[in-house]
Design an enzyme around this catalytic site. Structure first.
Site, PDB file in Angstrom:
ATOM      1  N   PRO A  33       0.842  -1.197   0.000  1.00  0.00           N
ATOM      2  CA  PRO A  33       0.000   0.000   0.000  1.00  0.00           C
ATOM      3  C   PRO A  33       0.880   1.252   0.000  1.00  0.00           C
ATOM      4  O   PRO A  33       1.620   1.496   0.958  1.00  0.00           O
ATOM      5  CB  PRO A  33      -0.802  -0.110   1.296  1.00  0.00           C
ATOM      6  CG  PRO A  33      -0.129  -1.162   2.110  1.00  0.00           C
ATOM      7  CD  PRO A  33       0.722  -1.992   1.223  1.00  0.00           C
ATOM      8  N   ASP A  59       5.946   2.314   1.662  1.00  0.00           N
ATOM      9  CA  ASP A  59       5.097   1.151   1.924  1.00  0.00           C
ATOM     10  C   ASP A  59       4.484   1.344   3.311  1.00  0.00           C
ATOM     11  O   ASP A  59       5.185   1.281   4.322  1.00  0.00           O
ATOM     12  CB  ASP A  59       5.962  -0.114   1.870  1.00  0.00           C
ATOM     13  CG  ASP A  59       5.119  -1.375   2.036  1.00  0.00           C
ATOM     14  OD1 ASP A  59       3.997  -1.277   2.548  1.00  0.00           O
ATOM     15  OD2 ASP A  59       5.622  -2.458   1.643  1.00  0.00           O
ATOM     16  N   HIS A  60       3.199   1.585   3.333  1.00  0.00           N
ATOM     17  CA  HIS A  60       2.557   1.939   4.594  1.00  0.00           C
ATOM     18  C   HIS A  60       2.554   0.791   5.601  1.00  0.00           C
ATOM     19  O   HIS A  60       2.365   0.991   6.801  1.00  0.00           O
ATOM     20  CB  HIS A  60       1.121   2.436   4.354  1.00  0.00           C
ATOM     21  CG  HIS A  60       0.694   3.496   5.314  1.00  0.00           C
ATOM     22  ND1 HIS A  60       0.880   3.382   6.671  1.00  0.00           N
ATOM     23  CD2 HIS A  60       0.114   4.722   5.118  1.00  0.00           C
ATOM     24  CE1 HIS A  60       0.412   4.473   7.275  1.00  0.00           C
ATOM     25  NE2 HIS A  60      -0.044   5.307   6.349  1.00  0.00           N
ATOM     26  N   ARG A  61       2.802  -0.409   5.110  1.00  0.00           N
ATOM     27  CA  ARG A  61       2.877  -1.530   6.056  1.00  0.00           C
ATOM     28  C   ARG A  61       4.059  -1.325   7.000  1.00  0.00           C
ATOM     29  O   ARG A  61       4.075  -1.801   8.120  1.00  0.00           O
ATOM     30  CB  ARG A  61       3.069  -2.861   5.302  1.00  0.00           C
ATOM     31  CG  ARG A  61       1.866  -3.277   4.480  1.00  0.00           C
ATOM     32  CD  ARG A  61       2.185  -4.510   3.664  1.00  0.00           C
ATOM     33  NE  ARG A  61       3.299  -4.256   2.722  1.00  0.00           N
ATOM     34  CZ  ARG A  61       3.802  -5.179   1.905  1.00  0.00           C
ATOM     35  NH1 ARG A  61       3.316  -6.409   1.937  1.00  0.00           N
ATOM     36  NH2 ARG A  61       4.774  -4.890   1.083  1.00  0.00           N
TER      37      ARG A  61
END
Lengths: 527, 411
Positions: free
Chosen positions: A318, A499-501
């Site tokens: 994401p 990468d929002h993770r």
């Protein structure tokens, strides 16, 4: 007990240096004649060196990874092990250096090997009989032997006065033989190269006499050096290129040995012509059915790989993208000063260098951006985040083969100058279409320099396996408000995708702010 | 008429060329390609209608001698390679893998025969009683030769590819003429019996790479035309430095002899018994005045071309493994043991002898003296020569003009 030193031999024909790849022994080990001591890599091959002595290893004189000149002592062995080792040992026993022809009176030593050893002040380094090190053409062939000052008629007495210190003798001698200080300088000067060894060794006059016997410089980037800036092509091909005004470096070589062939030139020229012509002929004749006006290009190679990587990244990770406008005026000044500085003479310096440095600096302060998200291979949800304590800085590059993201390994260890050279290297290699797969693997964070194409910013897609990418927009003068006044400043926009993770909003913001702060004030790098 | 009518270097896929191509391919890849082999890789002795007879001449002593020679020369090869790696030799040319081809052929020669080697025939040198330490002089750079060929009828190494083949044919033609002269002299003296001197032949070594040189062609034309007593011994070791045999020839090299009009035989170069038999046959034939023979010893250079070469850059290790399985020493050892012709003590002795040779060679190499540079002037002409004397005088004066030399003497 006698101490023997093994001088690096010329294991090929006319090699001048080699790198120690691995030691098979360590101090204290007992070795027999022909036991393998170490592995060296020469310009020609990887070779194991068998021991010429039997005894106990007392010292390894050259560490792994270092390139040294032929003739440099690399290991010392004491013959405590037993008397059967005697024959080739006993340096005192044999006549000094008889290898290169000696007239009966001992007057006419011929060739420069023997004197070189004595110049170097290490006569003990040459065992009895004088090993045949450096049998081939010498790197220091320019070295001249000193002539007797006056006439050649009565040399022995005249020369006796000039004896003791070879370096301090006559001015005529000092120049070519390079006094220690001069030698050091030469080494320093070459240090600016990312892979200085080849250059330095080729040019350095009489290194054993002048500079340090062991080369202290790192061999960083040595593997790449052979690939850059040297385009292979046969003379007729070069001529055609010259006639057509084609830079051979722009042509993708397909020759069996990586050389640019006549066919490559022809197809390059055809493509160039086509591109020029295309502008006029791009639109198909309106009368023809649409089907016939669609050009079908098979997706393969780099295009295919890029497509797969981008889809994988865009949908697996994401993305969150953020942007920041930066006043890069000081960066521009800094770059200007670097360009003018003697240290960076001949090195291409661009704002990208400062950005790269800034990214490395900021990543150390916000380590999560230099990481990988690793899903558990068995599909369970026990994923891991791998924080990389090294920076393999990827640089997205448009190449003849398509988009490539080669990276600079261990960029965190590089000085500004080394980083500049690494960037140049990488760009040259990529433009020449010679980027090797290994250079594209193991990246940890990527910079894409979209500014080079005049673009302000964009939302880059993260290089798979990484969690952050920085887009560097164009730098141009814009109105900027400083202390309530509108003044022209050099402005750029930084874009970043994360990468929002792994990287939350606040972290990505802090990282981008850190990068921006460096562009605003490069002096912060001195922290 | 445009360029399209010019003959193409590529086959255009039609007609006769196509057929010839196919035939050449078939010949090249034919596993049943005739190759004389007596001792198979597994150590069993086979038979051959012509050459078994020659193999039968070999007694146990000879066979053990073959093994000892091969083991010795391999050990020597290892030592010389190590000496090069230690900076004691400028270069070394390893022979490992080709022991059977060299020992077998060398042992088939007679003392009166004259041998022209390339630069890799250390095994043949051993069979000709050349002092192996002498052989290293050239590789250490202290001599242009190293031994006196007149002592052993083993010519100096020739470093120029194939240059020795015309020399050999010329030498063989010289033998022919000497014999003619001797015969007419004998006839004049009233002797009609066989010549007192043993008949001699010449054997010349070269490789698959050199086979492409024009010298070889010219030599074979002369040898055939004059029925010269010469045996062309080609060691096809499959690699001309980095160039594979496939690039040198599309047919077995031995087949080329047919074109010149003399027999060509391919023999298993890793089978010392077959090599010996074939070479003995060819030399006998040559001595009888029946003309040249081409022997292609099908073998393999297991190591590098020279110590300056790295074979991993151009060939697969699997290929080397494949050939290691055909090792000439292993198969003879298997045979000797199976036949009860040699025991552990023998092989132990061979090993010890090898180590002794290695130690001797190592010691001698270290002790090799660099010749006086004046010998170069002294050996230019047989007798004193004013120009040489002048040059020597100049050289002495020039050399004496160096300050550092005088320093060296003073220190």
């Amino acid at each position: 007990m006698t101490l023997h030193k093994f001088n690096l031999p010329d294991v090929g024909e006319g090699l001048t240096e080699a790198e120690i790849v691995a030691w098979n022994v360590k101090p204290g080990d007992t070795v027999a004649i022909n036991d393998v001591l170490c592995e060296i890599e020469t310009a020609k091959s990887l070779v194991e060196l068998p021991s010429p002595f039997a005894g106990t290893v007392t010292e390894l004189l050259v560490p792994v990874g270092r390139t040294v000149d032929v003739g440099t002592p690399i290991i010392s062995v004491s013959d405590t092990a037993g008397p059967e080792t005697a024959p080739e040992a006993a340096p005192a026993a044999a006549p000094a250096a008889p290898m290169y022809g000696k007239l009966e009176h001992g007057k006419l030593e011929h060739g420069n090997l023997a004197e070189e050893a004595s110049d170097a002040g290490e006569p003990a380094g040459r065992p009895a009989g004088g090993p045949l090190v450096g049998s081939g053409p010498k790197a220091d062939a320019v070295k001249r032997r000193r002539r007797v000052a006056a006439s050649a008629a009565r040399p022995p007495e005249a020369a006796g006065t000039a004896a003791a210190s070879p370096a301090a003798a006559s001015p005529a001698a000092a120049t070519p033989a390079a006094a220690p200080a001069a030698g050091q300088e030469a080494v320093e000067a070459h240090d600016i190269w990312i892979s200085p060894d080849a250059v330095a060794h080729a040019d350095r006059p009489s290194a054993p006499a002048a500079g340090p016997a062991v080369d202290q410089r790192p061999t960083l980037g040595g593997a790449i050096s052979g690939l850059v800036s040297k385009v292979l092509a046969k003379p007729p091909v070069r001529k055609i290129a010259r006639d057509l005004g084609i830079d051979l470096a722009d042509v993708t070589p397909t020759g069996a040995r990586g050389e640019v062939t006549r066919e490559d030139l022809v197809s390059y020229q055809a493509q160039r012509d086509a591109e020029v012509d295309k502008a006029d002929t791009f639109w198909g004749k309106t009368g023809r059915p649409q089907e016939q006006r669609i050009e079908r290009i098979p997706v393969k190679g780099v295009r295919k790989a890029t497509a797969r990587a981008m889809v994988e990244s865009a949908f697996a990770a994401p993305h969150v993208s953020i942007f920041v406008d930066v006043d890069a005026s000081r960066t521009m000044e800094f770059v200007k000063r670097l360009k003018a500085s003697r240290d960076f003479e001949g090195i291409k310096v661009s704002p990208l260098l400062i950005l790269a440095k800034a990214v490395i600096w900021a990543a150390a302060r916000n380590p999560s951006v230099n990481a990988t998200w690793v899903d558990n291979p068995d599909g369970s949800d026990t994923a891991e985040i791998h924080i990389k304590h090294f920076m393999n800085l990827g640089i997205a590059a448009a190449t003849p083969r398509g988009l490539m993201v080669p990276n600079i390994k261990n960029a965190q260890d590089l000085s500004l100058k080394e980083l500049a050279l690494a960037l140049n290297d990488l760009a040259t290699t990529a433009r020449a279409g010679k980027t090797q797969p290994a250079q594209m693997q193991g990246g940890t964070l990527t910079v894409t320099n979209i500014g080079a194409l005049g673009i302000d910013t964009g939302t880059p897609i993260i290089n798979p396996g990484e969690v952050a990418i920085v887009a560097f927009g164009t730098i141009k003068q814009k109105p900027w408000v400083l202390d309530g006044e509108v003044i022209p400043r050099w402005i750029t926009t930084l874009g970043g995708s994360f990468d929002h993770r792994v990287v939350d909003g606040d972290l990505s913001a802090r990282f981008m702010a850190d990068v921006a702060s460096i562009l605003e004030e490069p002096a912060l790098l001195l922290d | 008429m445009g360029a399209t009518h010019l003959p193409s270097t590529e086959f255009d896929g039609t007609g006769i060329e196509d057929r010839l191509e196919a035939e050449a391919e078939a010949r090249l890849g034919d596993p049943a390609d005739p190759m004389v082999q007596l001792l198979a890789p597994d150590g069993t002795l086979g038979s051959d209608p012509v050459f078994s007879e020659y193999a039968e001449r070999l007694d146990a002593d000879k066979l053990r001698g073959f093994y000892a020679d091969m083991a010795k020369i391999r050990r020597f090869d290892v030592e010389a390679t190590a000496l090069q790696r230690q900076g004691q030799l400028a270069l070394w040319v390893p022979l490992t893998g080709q022991e059977a081809a060299q020992i077998g052929s060398g042992r088939a020669s007679q003392p009166q025969d004259y041998i022209f080697p390339t630069y890799r025939e250390h095994g043949v040198a051993l069979t000709r009683n050349v002092d192996l330490a002498e052989l290293l002089r050239q590789f250490r750079g202290v001599s242009n030769g190293g031994w006196n060929p007149k002592d052993t009828n083993f010519h100096l190494y020739t470093l120029v590819l194939a240059a020795q083949t015309p020399h050999a044919v010329g030498y063989a033609m010289g033998i022919q003429r000497d014999q003619k002269l001797a015969a007419s002299a004998a006839a004049a003296a009233g002797n009609t019996g066989p010549a007192a001197e043993p008949q001699a032949a010449v054997m010349v070594y070269f490789g698959d790479g050199a086979s492409s040189e024009g010298d070889v062609h010219e030599s074979m034309v002369f040898a055939s035309s004059y029925k010269a007593p010469v045996v062309f011994f080609c060691q096809n070791n499959h690699w001309a430095i980095s160039v594979p045999t496939a690039v040198q020839t599309r047919i077995p090299l031995a087949n080329r002899a047919k074109g010149y009009g003399f027999p060509g035989i391919r023999v298993d170069g890793n089978d010392v018994i077959a090599v010996h038999a074939v070479t003995e046959w060819a030399l006998e034939r040559a001595r009888r005045g029946e003309g040249p023979v081409l022997i292609e010893a099908f073998t393999y250079r297991v190591g590098a071309h020279t110590t300056a070469d790295d074979p991993t850059k151009y060939r697969e290790s699997s290929e080397e493994e494949h050939w290691r399985a055909k090792d000439p020493l292993v198969r003879l050892e298997t045979y000797l043991r199976a036949q009860g012709l040699a025991d552990d003590a023998f092989f132990e002795q061979v090993r010890a002898d090898g180590d002794e040779l290695a130690a001797y060679v190592r010691k001698t190499t270290h002790d090799l003296e660099t010749p006086d540079i004046r010998t170069a002037f002294a050996n230019t002409y047989v007798e004193a020569h004013p120009l040489v004397a002048e040059e020597l005088a100049w050289f002495e004066e020039y050399s004496a003009g160096f300050a550092d030399e005088a320093e060296g003497a003073a220190n």
